[in-house]
Design a protein around this motif. Structure first.
Motif, mmCIF file in Angstrom:
data_model
loop_
_atom_site.group_PDB
_atom_site.id
_atom_site.type_symbol
_atom_site.label_atom_id
_atom_site.label_comp_id
_atom_site.label_asym_id
_atom_site.label_seq_id
_atom_site.Cartn_x
_atom_site.Cartn_y
_atom_site.Cartn_z
ATOM 1 N N ARG A 130 17.577 -17.910 33.577
ATOM 2 C CA ARG A 130 18.720 -18.823 33.475
ATOM 3 C C ARG A 130 19.842 -18.147 32.688
ATOM 4 N NH1 ARG A 130 17.426 -24.802 31.730
ATOM 5 N NH2 ARG A 130 19.626 -24.899 32.311
ATOM 6 N N ASP A 170 22.131 -21.972 23.185
ATOM 7 C CA ASP A 170 21.018 -22.741 23.747
ATOM 8 C C ASP A 170 19.679 -22.330 23.144
ATOM 9 O OD1 ASP A 170 22.318 -24.362 25.959
ATOM 10 O OD2 ASP A 170 23.009 -22.346 26.467
ATOM 11 N N LEU A 225 12.999 -25.619 27.205
ATOM 12 C CA LEU A 225 14.262 -25.343 27.895
ATOM 13 C C LEU A 225 14.180 -25.613 29.397
ATOM 14 C CD1 LEU A 225 15.271 -22.089 26.019
ATOM 15 C CD2 LEU A 225 16.492 -24.273 25.944
ATOM 16 N N LEU A 239 22.506 -19.747 30.253
ATOM 17 C CA LEU A 239 22.217 -20.198 28.894
ATOM 18 C C LEU A 239 22.677 -19.155 27.880
ATOM 19 C CD1 LEU A 239 18.668 -21.822 29.238
ATOM 20 C CD2 LEU A 239 20.921 -22.901 29.390
#
Length: 202
Positions: free
Chosen positions: A13, A75, A184, A16
């Motif tokens: 990801r 994050d 997450l 992030l």
């Protein structure tokens, strides 16, 4: 290939925002092979605790993390505090000096928690705060062996997703990263061959 959990986040990801700070140099920089924490992490600071002094290096690490929390929207963060480990090695014990270093580390963690909780957007965020260690230690301050006391870690978790109380199963160091990734919303791919499991969260 077993990258650090922040690098794994960047691979899966990349949108992030990740941050790491460490004052034990091999974690973030290496002249021989790859460092433990790769350069894929969005923001990475590496301090030298041997050069700066471990207590001071920990304090600077915490300040860098606080600045990141106050000035951006990370994050996932990793903050390494090396002073307790080094103090125990220096004094070859887990005596008063070691307990003093742990107390100082506890103050540093308090500063980080306060920085999280005073964020303007804190009420809209879902923070999971994990505190742990990478190994246990013997009464003489040493570690690196395979005894139970050297393999035993502590594991503390705080946040809305945490199940209060003591988890029913044993906790191992490999569980920490998997717990963070799971929080997450990152699916653990079996091809990663991770031994850990998520611990203490819904």
């Amino acid at each position: 290939d077993f990258p650090d959990f922040l690098t794994r986040i960047e691979q899966v990801r990349p949108e992030l925002s990740t941050f790491a700070v460490a004052d034990w140099v091999p974690l973030g920089r290496s002249d021989q092979g790859r460092p433990t924490i790769s350069d894929a992490v969005d923001v990475k600071h590496v301090l030298d605790g041997y050069e700066v002094g471990w207590a001071e290096a920990d304090a600077r690490s915490v300040q860098l993390a606080v600045q990141q929390l106050e000035g951006s929207d990370p994050d996932a963060l990793f903050v390494y505090l090396g002073n307790p480990d080094e103090v125990s090695h220096e004094h070859s014990s887990i005596g008063s000096e070691y307990r003093g270093a742990i107390a100082l580390a506890d103050e540093h963690v308090g500063i980080l928690v306060e920085a999280i909780r005073t964020r303007a957007t804190y009420g809209e965020e879902d923070w999971l705060i994990l505190s742990s260690t990478d190994h246990g230690r013997r009464s003489d301050g040493g570690h690196g062996g395979d005894t139970e006391e050297e393999r035993t870690i502590y594991f503390l978790a705080n946040g809305p997703s945490v199940i209060t109380g003591t988890p029913p199963d044993s906790i191992f160091i490999v569980d920490v990263a998997v717990t963070a990734l799971t929080h997450l919303g990152i699916q653990i791919d079996p091809s990663w061959q991770l031994d850990g499991k998520p611990v203490g969260i819904r």
